[in-house]
Design a protein around this motif. Structure first.
Motif, PDB file in Angstrom:
ATOM      1  N   PHE A 254       4.377   7.676  -2.750  1.00  0.00           N
ATOM      2  CA  PHE A 254       4.036   8.236  -1.442  1.00  0.00           C
ATOM      3  C   PHE A 254       3.028   9.365  -1.567  1.00  0.00           C
ATOM      4  CE2 PHE A 254       8.453   6.815  -1.630  1.00  0.00           C
ATOM      5  CZ  PHE A 254       8.397   5.764  -0.720  1.00  0.00           C
ATOM      6  N   ASN A 255       2.387   9.665  -0.440  1.00  0.00           N
ATOM      7  CA  ASN A 255       1.462  10.797  -0.334  1.00  0.00           C
ATOM      8  C   ASN A 255       0.272  10.682  -1.277  1.00  0.00           C
ATOM      9  OD1 ASN A 255       3.093  12.315   1.622  1.00  0.00           O
ATOM     10  ND2 ASN A 255       4.546  12.513  -0.082  1.00  0.00           N
ATOM     11  N   ASN A 256      -0.212   9.461  -1.464  1.00  0.00           N
ATOM     12  CA  ASN A 256      -1.287   9.227  -2.424  1.00  0.00           C
ATOM     13  C   ASN A 256      -2.649   9.169  -1.740  1.00  0.00           C
ATOM     14  OD1 ASN A 256       0.316   8.818  -4.902  1.00  0.00           O
ATOM     15  ND2 ASN A 256       1.139   7.072  -3.784  1.00  0.00           N
ATOM     16  N   ASP A 257      -3.640   9.840  -2.356  1.00  0.00           N
ATOM     17  CA  ASP A 257      -5.009   9.768  -1.865  1.00  0.00           C
ATOM     18  C   ASP A 257      -5.660   8.433  -2.226  1.00  0.00           C
ATOM     19  OD1 ASP A 257      -4.912  12.368  -0.820  1.00  0.00           O
ATOM     20  OD2 ASP A 257      -5.410  13.227  -2.771  1.00  0.00           O
ATOM     21  N   GLU A 258      -5.177   7.805  -3.280  1.00  0.00           N
ATOM     22  CA  GLU A 258      -5.611   6.472  -3.682  1.00  0.00           C
ATOM     23  C   GLU A 258      -4.375   5.569  -3.695  1.00  0.00           C
ATOM     24  OE1 GLU A 258      -8.728   5.825  -4.187  1.00  0.00           O
ATOM     25  OE2 GLU A 258      -9.559   7.851  -4.316  1.00  0.00           O
ATOM     26  N   ASN A 259      -4.601   4.260  -3.586  1.00  0.00           N
ATOM     27  CA  ASN A 259      -3.471   3.348  -3.628  1.00  0.00           C
ATOM     28  C   ASN A 259      -2.691   3.519  -4.922  1.00  0.00           C
ATOM     29  OD1 ASN A 259      -4.317   2.366  -1.180  1.00  0.00           O
ATOM     30  ND2 ASN A 259      -4.627   0.267  -1.870  1.00  0.00           N
ATOM     31  N   SER A 260      -1.363   3.472  -4.821  1.00  0.00           N
ATOM     32  CA  SER A 260      -0.526   3.574  -6.009  1.00  0.00           C
ATOM     33  C   SER A 260      -0.445   2.222  -6.701  1.00  0.00           C
ATOM     34  CB  SER A 260       0.882   4.041  -5.623  1.00  0.00           C
ATOM     35  OG  SER A 260       1.642   2.970  -5.088  1.00  0.00           O
ATOM     36  N   THR A 261       0.187   2.195  -7.850  1.00  0.00           N
ATOM     37  CA  THR A 261       0.299   0.951  -8.611  1.00  0.00           C
ATOM     38  C   THR A 261       1.171  -0.085  -7.916  1.00  0.00           C
ATOM     39  OG1 THR A 261       2.197   1.823  -9.852  1.00  0.00           O
ATOM     40  CG2 THR A 261      -0.004   2.148 -10.810  1.00  0.00           C
ATOM     41  N   GLU A 262       1.979   0.334  -6.952  1.00  0.00           N
ATOM     42  CA  GLU A 262       2.858  -0.633  -6.290  1.00  0.00           C
ATOM     43  C   GLU A 262       2.413  -1.006  -4.881  1.00  0.00           C
ATOM     44  OE1 GLU A 262       6.835   0.749  -4.465  1.00  0.00           O
ATOM     45  OE2 GLU A 262       6.570   2.046  -6.208  1.00  0.00           O
ATOM     46  N   ASP A 263       1.309  -0.447  -4.412  1.00  0.00           N
ATOM     47  CA  ASP A 263       0.827  -0.781  -3.077  1.00  0.00           C
ATOM     48  C   ASP A 263       0.252  -2.186  -3.058  1.00  0.00           C
ATOM     49  OD1 ASP A 263       1.531   1.603  -1.916  1.00  0.00           O
ATOM     50  OD2 ASP A 263      -0.428   2.544  -2.218  1.00  0.00           O
ATOM     51  N   LEU A 264       0.828  -3.029  -2.227  1.00  0.00           N
ATOM     52  CA  LEU A 264       0.287  -4.365  -2.017  1.00  0.00           C
ATOM     53  C   LEU A 264      -0.685  -4.392  -0.851  1.00  0.00           C
ATOM     54  CD1 LEU A 264       3.627  -6.136  -2.734  1.00  0.00           C
ATOM     55  CD2 LEU A 264       1.496  -6.670  -3.924  1.00  0.00           C
ATOM     56  N   PHE A 265      -0.488  -3.495   0.089  1.00  0.00           N
ATOM     57  CA  PHE A 265      -1.474  -3.270   1.137  1.00  0.00           C
ATOM     58  C   PHE A 265      -1.225  -1.908   1.744  1.00  0.00           C
ATOM     59  CE2 PHE A 265      -3.204  -3.510   5.465  1.00  0.00           C
ATOM     60  CZ  PHE A 265      -4.519  -3.815   5.135  1.00  0.00           C
ATOM     61  N   ALA A 266      -2.287  -1.119   1.855  1.00  0.00           N
ATOM     62  CA  ALA A 266      -2.177   0.226   2.425  1.00  0.00           C
ATOM     63  C   ALA A 266      -3.391   0.508   3.282  1.00  0.00           C
ATOM     64  CB  ALA A 266      -2.059   1.267   1.317  1.00  0.00           C
ATOM     65  N   PHE A 267      -3.176   1.200   4.393  1.00  0.00           N
ATOM     66  CA  PHE A 267      -4.284   1.662   5.212  1.00  0.00           C
ATOM     67  C   PHE A 267      -4.803   2.969   4.638  1.00  0.00           C
ATOM     68  CE2 PHE A 267      -2.499  -1.343   8.230  1.00  0.00           C
ATOM     69  CZ  PHE A 267      -3.656  -1.907   8.764  1.00  0.00           C
ATOM     70  N   GLN A 268      -6.130   3.055   4.525  1.00  0.00           N
ATOM     71  CA  GLN A 268      -6.769   4.171   3.848  1.00  0.00           C
ATOM     72  C   GLN A 268      -6.977   5.348   4.799  1.00  0.00           C
ATOM     73  OE1 GLN A 268      -7.516   3.461   0.340  1.00  0.00           O
ATOM     74  NE2 GLN A 268      -6.111   1.877   1.080  1.00  0.00           N
ATOM     75  N   VAL A 269      -6.716   6.549   4.297  1.00  0.00           N
ATOM     76  CA  VAL A 269      -6.873   7.767   5.080  1.00  0.00           C
ATOM     77  C   VAL A 269      -7.624   8.791   4.234  1.00  0.00           C
ATOM     78  CG1 VAL A 269      -5.688   9.629   6.310  1.00  0.00           C
ATOM     79  CG2 VAL A 269      -4.685   7.328   6.280  1.00  0.00           C
ATOM     80  N   THR A 270      -8.638   9.416   4.824  1.00  0.00           N
ATOM     81  CA  THR A 270      -9.345  10.497   4.154  1.00  0.00           C
ATOM     82  C   THR A 270      -9.503  11.646   5.142  1.00  0.00           C
ATOM     83  OG1 THR A 270     -11.611   9.928   4.810  1.00  0.00           O
ATOM     84  CG2 THR A 270     -10.685   8.730   2.916  1.00  0.00           C
ATOM     85  N   SER A 271     -10.093  12.735   4.697  1.00  0.00           N
ATOM     86  CA  SER A 271     -10.320  13.871   5.593  1.00  0.00           C
ATOM     87  C   SER A 271     -11.393  13.550   6.626  1.00  0.00           C
ATOM     88  CB  SER A 271     -10.742  15.109   4.782  1.00  0.00           C
ATOM     89  OG  SER A 271     -11.919  14.832   4.033  1.00  0.00           O
ATOM     90  N   GLN A 272     -12.177  12.469   6.375  1.00  0.00           N
ATOM     91  CA  GLN A 272     -13.213  12.074   7.322  1.00  0.00           C
ATOM     92  C   GLN A 272     -12.825  10.872   8.175  1.00  0.00           C
ATOM     93  OE1 GLN A 272     -14.148  12.322   3.847  1.00  0.00           O
ATOM     94  NE2 GLN A 272     -14.539  14.496   4.221  1.00  0.00           N
ATOM     95  N   ASP A 273     -11.888  10.082   7.707  1.00  0.00           N
ATOM     96  CA  ASP A 273     -11.637   8.810   8.383  1.00  0.00           C
ATOM     97  C   ASP A 273     -10.198   8.381   8.194  1.00  0.00           C
ATOM     98  OD1 ASP A 273     -12.443   6.637   9.891  1.00  0.00           O
ATOM     99  OD2 ASP A 273     -12.863   5.413   8.130  1.00  0.00           O
ATOM    100  N   GLY A 274      -9.729   7.516   9.095  1.00  0.00           N
ATOM    101  CA  GLY A 274      -8.354   7.041   9.026  1.00  0.00           C
ATOM    102  C   GLY A 274      -7.405   8.026   9.682  1.00  0.00           C
ATOM    103  N   GLN A 275      -6.235   7.549  10.059  1.00  0.00           N
ATOM    104  CA  GLN A 275      -5.271   8.391  10.763  1.00  0.00           C
ATOM    105  C   GLN A 275      -3.879   8.199  10.175  1.00  0.00           C
ATOM    106  OE1 GLN A 275      -6.612   6.536  14.505  1.00  0.00           O
ATOM    107  NE2 GLN A 275      -6.845   8.579  15.340  1.00  0.00           N
ATOM    108  N   ASN A 276      -3.117   9.277  10.098  1.00  0.00           N
ATOM    109  CA  ASN A 276      -1.756   9.230   9.584  1.00  0.00           C
ATOM    110  C   ASN A 276      -0.838   9.910  10.589  1.00  0.00           C
ATOM    111  OD1 ASN A 276       0.671   9.429   8.172  1.00  0.00           O
ATOM    112  ND2 ASN A 276      -0.349   9.654   6.197  1.00  0.00           N
ATOM    113  N   ASP A 277      -0.380   9.132  11.569  1.00  0.00           N
ATOM    114  CA  ASP A 277       0.479   9.679  12.618  1.00  0.00           C
ATOM    115  C   ASP A 277       1.899   9.897  12.116  1.00  0.00           C
ATOM    116  OD1 ASP A 277       0.399  10.644  15.250  1.00  0.00           O
ATOM    117  OD2 ASP A 277       1.441   8.883  16.002  1.00  0.00           O
TER     118      ASP A 277
END
Length: 452
Positions: A254-277
């Protein structure tokens, strides 16, 4: 999403395509025509980029879909202490048809579906490479299957599914009225889309959907449907062949800036783009949230009789209120893991147990794989009789421990015929109403039972 920042500047295209396919709205005068928007290969690629961006908005997979499912199905394990009334209606099971959170969820999913449909309608524009065309088609089908799956899970009632649109809409001046298709027809499309995605997507695809993202979602869908053998085969293949592995420790998932080794699909979030509600409502102010709208109660902790299990201590106290908050969402720019490998182990364990098989591993071994990563005491095999060692309830409790606050609560309750807050699994109150805005603009649609 870092690679998407420049392409997302294709603003006029994005604006004209994000309106919900079921809303009777006219395209704004400044929008470019549908024909122009899909005229070239580059434009079709950008529509696909827009579909990912749309799906990742906070109204749906940016977090709202997950925490609304949690609020509906968590019972006394979590509590809503925020000021918004719409989530509180979900907690109390007294949902109004004008609930704005639910309307945004509905509209966003259909906006994503419409963009996926436009991509699929214009695959003939992809002339550069057959493999590239397959990739684009597979990703569009993955996103469409994903959205329809969550629409029918949240809004479907009995045999009444949701409106089924498989052709992109670019002219909003025509009559777009459409009633709901049977639930079976929705699932037929979902299964067909995902199987096609498995067949044509590459085995790796950066952070976009790949073959194993689709196969993992196929496992989830078939588990929901009770197609246990198909779910087992899909989950087993993902575990054995995807190249993913569980993170070394539970917090690492959890709380990863890049996909972790176990992520099969993740929505990307950065300080410029993406949202984490999820951060907005699960975290305190220091971690980018509102202070902790959703708190974890003592009732949830009763699942952890093993003091060594780190999942039973993966919380922190809000600096504002002192309330207990989950540690899964403390990085406001952390990616949102939608499908993790841990879920595949739990699906394989449950389906093997139901089928009295040990494909890939025994149910006990898979549960212990999950428990070992969490530092929990391993379950023992006393007499080689699986049914004496563990039960479906054993696996369900492990799902509650491992997948909590990720949007699974209500779906496990409904598929297993359980109850929550005194409501049976088939109660009208455990299904979202068709949004009033849709009822007002789509005269052909039918409302869910129990909602006026």
């Amino acid at each position: 999403m870092r690679q998407l920042i420049n392409t997302l500047s294709f603003g006029l295209l994005f604006c004209c395509l994000t309106a919900c396919g079921d809303r009777l709205e006219l395209a704004p005068e400044q929008s470019i025509s549908g024909e122009l928007a899909t005229a070239t290969e580059a434009n079709v690629r950008n529509i696909l980029v827009g579909a990912y961006a749309e799906a990742g908005k906070d109204e749906s997979y940016g977090g709202q879909m997950q925490f609304m499912a949690d609020l509906l199905g968590a019972g006394d394990r979590i509590s809503w202490v925020g000021t918004f009334l719409d989530p509180r209606q979900v907690v109390t099971k007294d949902i109004l048809t004008d609930n704005n959170f639910i309307a945004l969820f509905w509209n966003n999913h259909y906006a994503t579906i419409n963009q996926a449909n436009l991509v699929l309608d214009n695959l003939d524009k992809i002339e550069s490479d057959p493999e590239e065309r397959n990739r684009i088609e597979g990703e569009a089908r993955f996103l469409r299957g994903l959205c329809y799956f969550d629409l029918v899970r949240h809004f479907g009632s009995g045999d009444m599914g949701v409106p089924l649109r498989t052709t992109g809409i670019s002219d909003y001046a025509v009559d777009l009225s459409l009633d709901r298709s049977p639930t079976s027809a929705i699932y037929d499309l979902i299964l067909a889309d995902l199987q096609t995605s498995v067949d044509i997507l590459p085995g790796s695809n950066s952070f976009f959907a790949d073959e194993y993202s689709a196969q993992a979602l196929l496992a989830r869908v078939n588990l929901q449907l009770g197609n246990y053998e198909v779910a087992r085969t899909a989950a087993n293949n993902v575990i054995l062949n995807s190249g993913r592995m569980l993170t070394a420790d539970y917090a690492g998932a959890f709380n990863n800036d890049e996909n972790s080794t176990e992520d099969l699909f993740a929505f990307q979030v950065t300080s410029q783009d993406g949202q984490n509600d999820l951060i907005n409502h699960y975290a305190d102010e220091e971690n980018g949230g509102r202070g902790g709208d959703i708190i974890v109660t003592d009732a949830y902790l009763t699942l952890f009789t093993d003091t060594l299990d780190v999942r039973g201590d993966y919380f922190y106290a809000s600096r504002q209120s002192g309330n207990r908050l989950t540690g899964k969402y403390s990085n406001q720019f952390g990616n949102i893991a939608l499908i993790r490998l841990a879920e595949m182990y739990l699906i394989r364990a449950e389906t093997n147990l139901r089928l009295d098989t040990e494909v890939g591993a025994s149910p006990l071994a898979d549960l212990n794989t999950i428990r070992a990563r969490a530092g929990a005491e391993l379950l023992e095999d006393d007499d080689d009789n699986i049914e004496d060692d563990i039960s479906i309830n054993t696996i369900l409790e492990e799902r509650f421990r491992e997948l909590a606050f990720e949007g699974f609560f209500i779906h496990d309750i409904r598929r297993l015929g359980l109850s929550v807050d005194g409501f049976d699994a088939d109660a009208n109150e455990l299904v979202f109403p068709i949004p009033q805005s849709e009822i007002d603009t789509n005269p052909a649609i039918t409302q869910n039972p129990g909602y006026n």
